[in-house]
Design a protein around this motif. Structure first.
Motif, PDB file in Angstrom:
ATOM      1  N   LEU A  14       0.793  -1.115  -0.009  1.00 46.45           N
ATOM      2  CA  LEU A  14      -0.166   0.076   0.005  1.00 46.45           C
ATOM      3  C   LEU A  14       0.883   1.297   0.086  1.00 46.45           C
ATOM      4  O   LEU A  14       0.649   2.278  -0.608  1.00 46.45           O
ATOM      5  CB  LEU A  14      -0.903  -0.008   1.137  1.00 46.45           C
ATOM      6  CG  LEU A  14      -2.246  -0.846   0.946  1.00 46.45           C
ATOM      7  CD1 LEU A  14      -2.661  -0.910   2.578  1.00 46.45           C
ATOM      8  CD2 LEU A  14      -3.122  -0.506  -0.080  1.00 46.45           C
ATOM      9  N   ALA A  15       1.800   1.319   1.041  1.00 42.12           N
ATOM     10  CA  ALA A  15       2.827   2.321   0.919  1.00 42.12           C
ATOM     11  C   ALA A  15       3.553   2.587  -0.364  1.00 42.12           C
ATOM     12  O   ALA A  15       3.731   3.747  -0.849  1.00 42.12           O
ATOM     13  CB  ALA A  15       3.667   2.177   2.028  1.00 42.12           C
ATOM     14  N   ARG A  17       2.240   2.129  -3.303  1.00 43.49           N
ATOM     15  CA  ARG A  17       1.412   2.777  -4.262  1.00 43.49           C
ATOM     16  C   ARG A  17       1.251   4.166  -3.851  1.00 43.49           C
ATOM     17  O   ARG A  17       1.370   5.186  -4.615  1.00 43.49           O
ATOM     18  CB  ARG A  17       0.146   1.777  -4.126  1.00 43.49           C
ATOM     19  CG  ARG A  17      -0.715   2.642  -5.290  1.00 43.49           C
ATOM     20  CD  ARG A  17      -1.649   1.629  -5.911  1.00 43.49           C
ATOM     21  NE  ARG A  17      -2.881   2.465  -6.466  1.00 43.49           N
ATOM     22  CZ  ARG A  17      -2.946   2.880  -7.668  1.00 43.49           C
ATOM     23  NH1 ARG A  17      -1.779   2.805  -8.360  1.00 43.49           N
ATOM     24  NH2 ARG A  17      -3.832   3.268  -8.332  1.00 43.49           N
ATOM     25  N   ARG A  18       1.216   4.388  -2.408  1.00 40.28           N
ATOM     26  CA  ARG A  18       0.684   5.770  -1.862  1.00 40.28           C
ATOM     27  C   ARG A  18       2.019   6.716  -1.981  1.00 40.28           C
ATOM     28  O   ARG A  18       1.883   7.868  -2.476  1.00 40.28           O
ATOM     29  CB  ARG A  18       0.069   5.727  -0.735  1.00 40.28           C
ATOM     30  CG  ARG A  18      -1.114   6.735  -0.594  1.00 40.28           C
ATOM     31  CD  ARG A  18      -1.496   6.443   1.029  1.00 40.28           C
ATOM     32  NE  ARG A  18      -2.245   5.109   1.252  1.00 40.28           N
ATOM     33  CZ  ARG A  18      -2.232   4.522   2.188  1.00 40.28           C
ATOM     34  NH1 ARG A  18      -1.313   4.544   3.000  1.00 40.28           N
ATOM     35  NH2 ARG A  18      -2.917   3.308   2.022  1.00 40.28           N
ATOM     36  N   ASN A  19       2.936   6.442  -1.383  1.00 42.71           N
ATOM     37  CA  ASN A  19       4.123   7.072  -1.503  1.00 42.71           C
ATOM     38  C   ASN A  19       5.428   6.043  -0.888  1.00 42.71           C
ATOM     39  O   ASN A  19       5.651   6.191   0.178  1.00 42.71           O
ATOM     40  CB  ASN A  19       4.124   8.191  -0.446  1.00 42.71           C
ATOM     41  CG  ASN A  19       5.238   9.288  -0.277  1.00 42.71           C
ATOM     42  OD1 ASN A  19       6.099   9.008  -1.225  1.00 42.71           O
ATOM     43  ND2 ASN A  19       5.209  10.180   0.445  1.00 42.71           N
ATOM     44  N   ARG A 175       1.938   6.158 -11.930  1.00 47.62           N
ATOM     45  CA  ARG A 175       1.761   5.298 -10.665  1.00 47.62           C
ATOM     46  C   ARG A 175       2.166   4.205 -10.585  1.00 47.62           C
ATOM     47  O   ARG A 175       2.047   3.504 -11.610  1.00 47.62           O
ATOM     48  CB  ARG A 175       0.253   5.441 -10.284  1.00 47.62           C
ATOM     49  CG  ARG A 175      -0.002   6.648  -9.423  1.00 47.62           C
ATOM     50  CD  ARG A 175      -1.463   6.361  -8.783  1.00 47.62           C
ATOM     51  NE  ARG A 175      -1.858   7.585  -8.031  1.00 47.62           N
ATOM     52  CZ  ARG A 175      -2.469   7.503  -7.118  1.00 47.62           C
ATOM     53  NH1 ARG A 175      -2.602   6.196  -6.537  1.00 47.62           N
ATOM     54  NH2 ARG A 175      -2.897   8.669  -6.214  1.00 47.62           N
ATOM     55  N   LEU A 429       6.357  13.705  -1.562  1.00 44.68           N
ATOM     56  CA  LEU A 429       5.660  12.617  -2.133  1.00 44.68           C
ATOM     57  C   LEU A 429       6.560  12.224  -3.506  1.00 44.68           C
ATOM     58  O   LEU A 429       6.944  12.942  -4.506  1.00 44.68           O
ATOM     59  CB  LEU A 429       4.289  13.268  -2.901  1.00 44.68           C
ATOM     60  CG  LEU A 429       3.654  12.099  -3.605  1.00 44.68           C
ATOM     61  CD1 LEU A 429       3.113  10.884  -2.520  1.00 44.68           C
ATOM     62  CD2 LEU A 429       2.250  12.822  -4.322  1.00 44.68           C
ATOM     63  N   ARG A 431       6.626  10.081  -6.730  1.00 44.28           N
ATOM     64  CA  ARG A 431       5.671   9.593  -7.653  1.00 44.28           C
ATOM     65  C   ARG A 431       6.494   9.669  -8.994  1.00 44.28           C
ATOM     66  O   ARG A 431       6.553  10.818  -9.785  1.00 44.28           O
ATOM     67  CB  ARG A 431       4.553  10.677  -7.739  1.00 44.28           C
ATOM     68  CG  ARG A 431       3.131  10.524  -8.445  1.00 44.28           C
ATOM     69  CD  ARG A 431       2.525   9.264  -8.292  1.00 44.28           C
ATOM     70  NE  ARG A 431       2.241   8.517  -6.770  1.00 44.28           N
ATOM     71  CZ  ARG A 431       1.174   9.107  -6.174  1.00 44.28           C
ATOM     72  NH1 ARG A 431       0.485   9.783  -6.587  1.00 44.28           N
ATOM     73  NH2 ARG A 431       0.728   8.458  -5.060  1.00 44.28           N
ATOM     74  N   HIS A 437       3.843  17.255  -1.644  1.00 45.50           N
ATOM     75  CA  HIS A 437       2.659  16.702  -1.852  1.00 45.50           C
ATOM     76  C   HIS A 437       1.626  17.850  -1.479  1.00 45.50           C
ATOM     77  O   HIS A 437       1.943  18.640  -0.789  1.00 45.50           O
ATOM     78  CB  HIS A 437       2.397  15.703  -0.676  1.00 45.50           C
ATOM     79  CG  HIS A 437       0.996  15.008  -0.568  1.00 45.50           C
ATOM     80  ND1 HIS A 437       0.338  14.660  -1.651  1.00 45.50           N
ATOM     81  CD2 HIS A 437       0.296  14.543   0.591  1.00 45.50           C
ATOM     82  CE1 HIS A 437      -0.669  13.841  -1.328  1.00 45.50           C
ATOM     83  NE2 HIS A 437      -0.760  13.973   0.032  1.00 45.50           N
TER      84      HIS A 437
END
Ligand code: HEM
Length: 450
Positions: A14-15, A17-19, A175, A429, A431, A437
């Motif tokens: 999850l992390a 994908r998020r950051n 992403r 962030l 990406r 962010h």
């Protein structure tokens, strides 16, 4: 703040994908080599400058770009220089290298100054004290520079249309999709790719049209601007004399925009943010810019004299490297002293971690541009500081980006003062690039009219 312990598998995915920045642990910032096997296969994180030199330079032929990186980048960038491999890459690099030496890049000086001055003139038309989102403004100015240097002009009727399409294009494609992590085949739908479809169509049609028009102009023997588009169309491999195909020209235009737009914008945004947090640095950069530029025109010879401005950018890219994560896959087994890297291992060199590594930097988290003033800079290990990578695949646009960033930053510092909006929390962030962010809202006050 780095984690004390590695996260569990689900939290890690999850992390990621998020950051992905939030997956680094304390150990990464203090140990030279960390090897392990996990959800993404065998990975070795390297923070030892000698081992980095081995991987990027001495034995570079044993390391290729890894599949995850290519799956994330290639749908957007096609087979341009950043994502090509093997013989195809070698040929493109030889052909494109003559477009970026200092002699050619200095020819882009007027376009860069024009973009920077247009930006501050646009700000100065607004009432003082107004808030601007520096992150957005920097992506606008770097895109403007690329439009002027690649195509010699603004290309779309609505000047922000290209910017919007590019942002959507790279945001959709940029992403890390779970589908990519698990290496599913290309036909499996990706949310990002699907969302980016209209932007992809708009952007690709525009680039193809510009190539067609320029080729027609060149074929008619009419005078064409000496911009990157003409240079790409005329480029020839020095060994075989062969030029690039239209597809390769298009892929490299998209690559120059993809690789040169957000990266340079982020270097500038982070520099402006850091200056606003340190009155001593602010006073010193303002003094240098006022002394070197005065109230007159920005001249090419000023760029080299702006040494402190350059040091501020170097230090900003140390703390917030625009490309915070580089990786390679080992082709065959490799031995480096006691370390064995087995074939297939993904080797990660993360400038974000390397640049803040406790064993390599004094006060690693402190913003001290003095480290990069010429005498001190000479003492820094070249493989402990890698904002542009290293070895044969080092950033081809580094001279371009640094010239542009010095020009834009000095033009801004001469004209205005920027302060962070009160209460705004700044978090980096990751990406593909490393950006603030939720933007960088800052309040403008004027120092001088331009
Ligand atoms: C490659 C960073 C600006 C074009 C790279 C790499 C890094 C990097 C780290 C190496 C990637 C790897 O080894 O995996 C940056 C930063 C920039 C910047 C931090 C701005 C501050 C630019 C600009 C352009 C550009 C302005 C073009 C106009 C490229 C290309 C490659 C590349 C084409 C691929 C080179 C190859 O593989 O042969 N960049 N870049 N970059 N960059 Fe940049």
């Amino acid at each position: 703040k780095p984690l004390q312990e590695p996260p569990g598998l689900l939290a890690f995915l999850l992390a990621l994908r998020r950051n992905p920045l939030t997956t680094w642990t304390e150990r990464h910032f203090s140990e030279p080599i960390i090897s392990g096997s996990g959800a993404l296969g065998r990975i070795t994180v390297v923070n030892d400058p000698d081992v980095i030199r081995h991987i990027f330079v001495d034995n570079a032929a044993n390391y290729r770009k890894d599949d995850l990186q290519l799956r994330v980048l290639a749908p957007g960038l096609g087979k341009g220089l950043l994502t090509a491999e093997g013989e195809e890459w070698k040929l493109q690099r030889r052909t494109i290298a003559p477009l970026f030496p200092p002699r050619v890049v200095s020819g882009f000086f007027p376009a860069m100054v024009e973009s920077a001055e247009r930006l501050v003139r646009r700000w100065q038309r607004r009432p003082e004290g107004r808030e601007v989102d520096i992150s957005l403004e920097m992506t606008r100015v770097t895109l403007d520079v690329l439009e002027r240097t690649i195509f010699s002009k603004g290309v779309a009727r609505d000047p922000d249309a290209l910017g919007r399409a590019i942002t959507r294009y790279f945001e959709g494609l940029g992403r890390i999709d779970p589908v990519d992590i698990f290496g599913l085949p290309d036909w499996v739908p990706r949310i990002g790719r699907w969302r980016a479809r209209p932007a992809i169509r708009f952007f690709e049609e525009l680039v193809n049209e510009l190539i067609r028009d320029r080729k027609a102009l060149l074929e008619r023997g009419e005078a064409a601007p000496r911009d990157l588009l003409t240079l790409l169309l005329e480029a020839a491999d020095p060994e075989t004399g062969k030029g690039l195909s239209d597809l390769e020209v298009a892929a490299n235009i998209v690559t120059f925009i993809g690789a040169g737009h957000e990266t340079t914008a982020n270097a500038l945004s982070w520099a402006i943010y850091l200056i606003s947090q340190d009155e001593r640095v602010r006073a010193r950069i303002e003094r240098e810019v006022d002394e070197v530029l005065g109230a007159g025109a920005f001249e090419p010879q000023h760029v080299e004299r702006l040494v402190y401005t350059r040091a501020v950018l170097d230090e900003a890219m140390r703390l917030y490297p625009p490309a915070p994560f580089l990786s390679r896959a080992a082709i065959a087994d490799d031995r480096i002293g006691d370390l064995t890297i087995e074939a297939g291992t993904v080797v990660t060199i993360a400038p974000y971690v390397l640049h803040r590594h406790r064993t390599l930097w004094d006060e690693p988290d402190a913003f001290r541009p003095e480290r990069f003033l010429p005498e001190e800079k000479a003492k820094i290990d070249k493989f402990a500081y890698l904002p542009f990578g290293a070895g044969p695949r080092v950033c081809i646009g580094a001279t371009f980006a640094l010239q542009e960033a010095v020009i834009v930053l000095a033009t801004i510092v001469r004209a205005v003062r920027l302060d962070l909006k009160e209460g705004h929390k700044v978090t980096p962030l990751h990406r593909i690039t490393l950006r603030p962010h939720e933007g960088l809202p800052m309040r403008l006050t004027y120092r001088r009219e331009s």
